[in-house]
Design a protein around this motif. Structure first.
Motif, PDB file in Angstrom:
ATOM      1  N   HIS A  59       0.910  -0.992   0.073  1.00 56.69           N
ATOM      2  CA  HIS A  59      -0.019  -0.014   0.059  1.00 56.69           C
ATOM      3  C   HIS A  59       0.880   1.317   0.042  1.00 56.69           C
ATOM      4  CE1 HIS A  59      -2.930  -2.923   1.978  1.00 56.69           C
ATOM      5  NE2 HIS A  59      -3.399  -2.641   0.627  1.00 56.69           N
ATOM      6  N   GLY A  60       0.990   1.997  -1.022  1.00 54.28           N
ATOM      7  CA  GLY A  60       1.569   3.089  -1.136  1.00 54.28           C
ATOM      8  C   GLY A  60       1.962   4.224  -0.089  1.00 54.28           C
ATOM      9  N   ASP A  61       0.798   4.372   0.860  1.00 57.26           N
ATOM     10  CA  ASP A  61       0.859   5.352   1.933  1.00 57.26           C
ATOM     11  C   ASP A  61       1.253   4.841   3.234  1.00 57.26           C
ATOM     12  OD1 ASP A  61      -1.321   3.588   2.448  1.00 57.26           O
ATOM     13  OD2 ASP A  61      -2.641   5.416   2.882  1.00 57.26           O
ATOM     14  N   GLU A  62       1.682   3.552   3.200  1.00 58.41           N
ATOM     15  CA  GLU A  62       2.299   2.637   4.434  1.00 58.41           C
ATOM     16  C   GLU A  62       3.971   2.746   4.507  1.00 58.41           C
ATOM     17  OE1 GLU A  62       0.574  -1.008   4.719  1.00 58.41           O
ATOM     18  OE2 GLU A  62      -1.540  -0.332   4.834  1.00 58.41           O
ATOM     19  N   ILE A  63       4.322   4.201   4.626  1.00 63.01           N
ATOM     20  CA  ILE A  63       5.691   4.562   4.527  1.00 63.01           C
ATOM     21  C   ILE A  63       6.495   3.840   5.677  1.00 63.01           C
ATOM     22  CG2 ILE A  63       7.011   6.619   4.575  1.00 63.01           C
ATOM     23  CD1 ILE A  63       4.767   8.157   3.479  1.00 63.01           C
ATOM     24  N   ASN A  64       5.905   3.556   6.746  1.00 57.62           N
ATOM     25  CA  ASN A  64       6.727   3.222   7.873  1.00 57.62           C
ATOM     26  C   ASN A  64       7.511   1.722   7.527  1.00 57.62           C
ATOM     27  OD1 ASN A  64       6.372   3.824  11.440  1.00 57.62           O
ATOM     28  ND2 ASN A  64       8.245   2.834  10.458  1.00 57.62           N
ATOM     29  N   GLY A  65       6.505   0.798   6.755  1.00 53.66           N
ATOM     30  CA  GLY A  65       7.291  -0.338   6.363  1.00 53.66           C
ATOM     31  C   GLY A  65       8.522  -0.099   5.375  1.00 53.66           C
ATOM     32  N   GLY A  95       1.540   4.298  -5.859  1.00 56.39           N
ATOM     33  CA  GLY A  95       0.974   4.647  -4.586  1.00 56.39           C
ATOM     34  C   GLY A  95       1.928   5.685  -3.907  1.00 56.39           C
ATOM     35  N   PHE A  96       3.034   5.089  -3.817  1.00 57.04           N
ATOM     36  CA  PHE A  96       4.084   5.781  -2.990  1.00 57.04           C
ATOM     37  C   PHE A  96       4.325   7.546  -3.461  1.00 57.04           C
ATOM     38  CE2 PHE A  96       8.382   7.021  -1.684  1.00 57.04           C
ATOM     39  CZ  PHE A  96       8.328   6.650  -0.351  1.00 57.04           C
ATOM     40  N   VAL A  97       4.323   7.231  -4.696  1.00 64.31           N
ATOM     41  CA  VAL A  97       4.520   8.657  -5.392  1.00 64.31           C
ATOM     42  C   VAL A  97       3.251   9.709  -4.963  1.00 64.31           C
ATOM     43  CG1 VAL A  97       4.713   9.851  -7.628  1.00 64.31           C
ATOM     44  CG2 VAL A  97       6.009   7.979  -7.339  1.00 64.31           C
ATOM     45  N   ASN A  98       1.934   9.101  -5.038  1.00 66.74           N
ATOM     46  CA  ASN A  98       1.126  10.096  -4.613  1.00 66.74           C
ATOM     47  C   ASN A  98       0.590   9.975  -3.330  1.00 66.74           C
ATOM     48  OD1 ASN A  98       0.358  10.653  -7.618  1.00 66.74           O
ATOM     49  ND2 ASN A  98      -0.022   8.662  -8.098  1.00 66.74           N
ATOM     50  N   GLN A  99       1.466   9.116  -2.464  1.00 66.79           N
ATOM     51  CA  GLN A  99       0.979   8.809  -0.984  1.00 66.79           C
ATOM     52  C   GLN A  99      -0.464   8.550  -0.854  1.00 66.79           C
ATOM     53  OE1 GLN A  99       2.301  11.743   1.472  1.00 66.79           O
ATOM     54  NE2 GLN A  99       3.686  12.805   0.198  1.00 66.79           N
ATOM     55  N   PHE A 143       5.829  -5.991   5.381  1.00 65.48           N
ATOM     56  CA  PHE A 143       5.662  -4.815   6.292  1.00 65.48           C
ATOM     57  C   PHE A 143       4.728  -3.949   5.924  1.00 65.48           C
ATOM     58  CE2 PHE A 143      10.251  -6.187   6.890  1.00 65.48           C
ATOM     59  CZ  PHE A 143      10.479  -6.339   8.131  1.00 65.48           C
ATOM     60  N   HIS A 144       3.895  -3.682   6.858  1.00 68.93           N
ATOM     61  CA  HIS A 144       2.634  -2.757   6.720  1.00 68.93           C
ATOM     62  C   HIS A 144       2.202  -1.900   7.865  1.00 68.93           C
ATOM     63  CE1 HIS A 144       0.329  -4.981   3.381  1.00 68.93           C
ATOM     64  NE2 HIS A 144       1.190  -6.075   3.604  1.00 68.93           N
ATOM     65  N   ALA A 145       1.495  -0.912   7.644  1.00 72.24           N
ATOM     66  CA  ALA A 145       0.993  -0.196   8.734  1.00 72.24           C
ATOM     67  C   ALA A 145      -0.455   0.066   8.571  1.00 72.24           C
ATOM     68  CB  ALA A 145       1.557   1.320   8.454  1.00 72.24           C
ATOM     69  N   GLY A 146      -1.096   0.548   9.853  1.00 72.12           N
ATOM     70  CA  GLY A 146      -2.377   1.102   9.718  1.00 72.12           C
ATOM     71  C   GLY A 146      -3.062   1.889   8.749  1.00 72.12           C
ATOM     72  N   GLY A 147      -4.109   1.770   8.304  1.00 74.46           N
ATOM     73  CA  GLY A 147      -4.687   2.699   7.125  1.00 74.46           C
ATOM     74  C   GLY A 147      -5.110   3.710   7.827  1.00 74.46           C
ATOM     75  N   ALA A 148      -5.320   4.864   7.092  1.00 73.29           N
ATOM     76  CA  ALA A 148      -6.001   6.180   7.416  1.00 73.29           C
ATOM     77  C   ALA A 148      -5.286   6.688   8.618  1.00 73.29           C
ATOM     78  CB  ALA A 148      -7.417   5.936   7.509  1.00 73.29           C
ATOM     79  N   GLY A 203       2.443  -2.150  11.754  1.00 72.16           N
ATOM     80  CA  GLY A 203       2.938  -1.087  12.906  1.00 72.16           C
ATOM     81  C   GLY A 203       2.725   0.085  12.622  1.00 72.16           C
ATOM     82  N   GLY A 204       2.302   1.138  13.429  1.00 70.34           N
ATOM     83  CA  GLY A 204       2.214   2.467  12.979  1.00 70.34           C
ATOM     84  C   GLY A 204       1.008   2.878  12.291  1.00 70.34           C
ATOM     85  N   LYS A 205       1.030   3.800  11.446  1.00 69.29           N
ATOM     86  CA  LYS A 205      -0.233   4.269  10.968  1.00 69.29           C
ATOM     87  C   LYS A 205       0.222   4.662   9.430  1.00 69.29           C
ATOM     88  CE  LYS A 205      -0.179   8.888  12.708  1.00 69.29           C
ATOM     89  NZ  LYS A 205      -1.259  10.010  13.519  1.00 69.29           N
ATOM     90  N   SER A 206      -0.695   5.065   8.373  1.00 70.52           N
ATOM     91  CA  SER A 206      -0.261   5.614   6.951  1.00 70.52           C
ATOM     92  C   SER A 206       0.299   6.873   7.216  1.00 70.52           C
ATOM     93  CB  SER A 206      -1.267   5.576   6.098  1.00 70.52           C
ATOM     94  OG  SER A 206      -2.586   6.239   6.529  1.00 70.52           O
ATOM     95  N   ILE A 207       1.187   7.295   6.285  1.00 71.37           N
ATOM     96  CA  ILE A 207       1.769   8.636   5.928  1.00 71.37           C
ATOM     97  C   ILE A 207       2.391   9.029   7.125  1.00 71.37           C
ATOM     98  CG2 ILE A 207       1.318  11.147   5.200  1.00 71.37           C
ATOM     99  CD1 ILE A 207       0.730   8.967   3.060  1.00 71.37           C
ATOM    100  N   ASP A 208       3.299   8.226   7.862  1.00 71.34           N
ATOM    101  CA  ASP A 208       3.962   8.509   9.106  1.00 71.34           C
ATOM    102  C   ASP A 208       4.979   7.461   9.316  1.00 71.34           C
ATOM    103  OD1 ASP A 208       3.903   9.730  11.909  1.00 71.34           O
ATOM    104  OD2 ASP A 208       3.713   7.790  12.388  1.00 71.34           O
ATOM    105  N   ILE A 209       6.188   7.868  10.151  1.00 73.27           N
ATOM    106  CA  ILE A 209       7.369   7.214  10.379  1.00 73.27           C
ATOM    107  C   ILE A 209       7.404   7.251  11.797  1.00 73.27           C
ATOM    108  CG2 ILE A 209       9.884   6.682  10.166  1.00 73.27           C
ATOM    109  CD1 ILE A 209       9.579   7.910   7.303  1.00 73.27           C
TER     110      ILE A 209
END
Length: 323
Positions: A59-65, A95-99, A143-148, A203-209
């Motif tokens: 998922h492009g917005d799950e940056i922590n992974g 998705g990463f480019v567009n977050q 590796f994934h992160a929580g959505g929204a 672990g964590g959430k989207s658009i976040d490290i």
């Protein structure tokens, strides 16, 4: 298990034992005709051993992974003593480019596996990932992160009734391990059908490290690599004394009202039935609704959004622990 040190061939490129190579996977371009490359970073030891995939960014917005896999590369943890480590820090580069979570075609890549060579954009990526990468892989950590705005406590998710995955989860040693059935169309489900043992890290959430989540992911991966005799001798894996908590069943608590959200509950904490978790208020200071725990359990996901709507998932709480 006996492993051979054969030549590894990915996307028509050969990687020999003891060799390092970055292979760029190009399947489609942006609508501006700009090429988008997905780097596949392969590190091979001279000694034979298993092949482990470390992937993120499905998922492009799950940056922590992506940060976890990046750190594994930067710290040279991906250079194995035996076997092969394949790192893909970003699978969904669009998705990463567009977050954003989805592909440009609006599809969730994690619901279109095994994909199709002539299907939608997301479907084609799924197809080539399974065709070119997964046949070489023995074990994987995705590796994934929580959505929204939903923040996940560091956790491993595995399918129930699979002792080998249970043992691997114990080695990874995340604070929580959830038994979760494979979902049709998911990367994990397709890998399972192809015989690849996958641990799914959340672990964590989207658009976040988050630094703590990043460290949990790094240390867990090091423990798994150490178990297979792959961890570089110059790297040391930590071994926490705290036991992992295994969750058989869990449930979401949803907002019964819309309004401003005020949470009082720490992620990963244990709450008792009837304990005040949060309040939801109107913006004018007239109404305040209390949200209480419907059962005792561990809080493994918290919605950190300041505004919630009726029906929004707010807390994910364990309802039954492994006996």
């Amino acid at each position: 298990m006996n492993y051979r040190n054969n030549v590894l061939r990915i996307l028509k490129e050969d990687i020999l034992p003891g060799e390092s190579k970055t292979i760029n996977m190009e399947i489609a371009k942006l609508h501006t005709m700009t090429k988008l490359k997905i780097p596949i970073i392969v590190e091979r030891a001279k000694l034979p051993g298993p092949t482990v995939l470390l992937s993120a960014g499905l998922h492009g917005d799950e940056i922590n992974g992506t940060e976890i896999v990046r750190q594994l590369i930067v710290q040279k943890i991906n250079k194995p003593k035996t076997g092969t480590i394949i790192c893909i820090p970003i699978i969904n580069v669009f998705g990463f480019v567009n977050q954003t979570r989805e592909f440009p075609d609006g599809r969730d890549l994690n619901r279109v596996f095994p994909g199709s060579k002539t299907g939608s954009l997301a479907s084609r990526f799924a197809y080539y990932l399974l065709k070119e990468i997964i046949p070489h892989v023995d074990y994987a950590i995705d590796f994934h992160a929580g959505g929204a705005a939903r923040f996940n406590a560091a956790q491993i998710r595995i399918a129930p009734n699979n002792q080998e995955l249970r043992d691997l989860a114990e080695i990874f040693h995340a604070p929580f391990t959830l038994y979760s059935n494979n979902i049709s169309g998911s990367f994990r489900n397709s890998c399972d059908k192809l015989g690849v043992k996958m641990l799914l890290f959340e672990g964590g959430k989207s658009i976040d490290i988050n630094e703590d989540i990043t460290q949990q992911g790094i240390e867990g991966a090091k423990r798994v690599l150490e178990h297979f005799g792959m961890l570089n001798s110059r790297k040391k894996a930590s071994h926490p004394e705290e036991k992992s908590i295994y969750i058989e069943k869990s449930a979401w608590i949803r907002a019964r009202y819309s309004g401003m959200f005020h949470g009082y509950t720490k992620i990963g904490s244990y709450v008792n039935k009837g304990q005040l978790l949060a309040t939801i208020s109107d913006p004018y200071g007239k109404i305040e609704h209390k949200m209480k725990a419907p059962n005792s359990g561990y809080v493994i996901n918290v919605n950190e959004a300041p505004i919630v709507y009726q029906g929004d998932a707010i807390y994910h709480i364990s309802t039954e622990l492994e006996k």
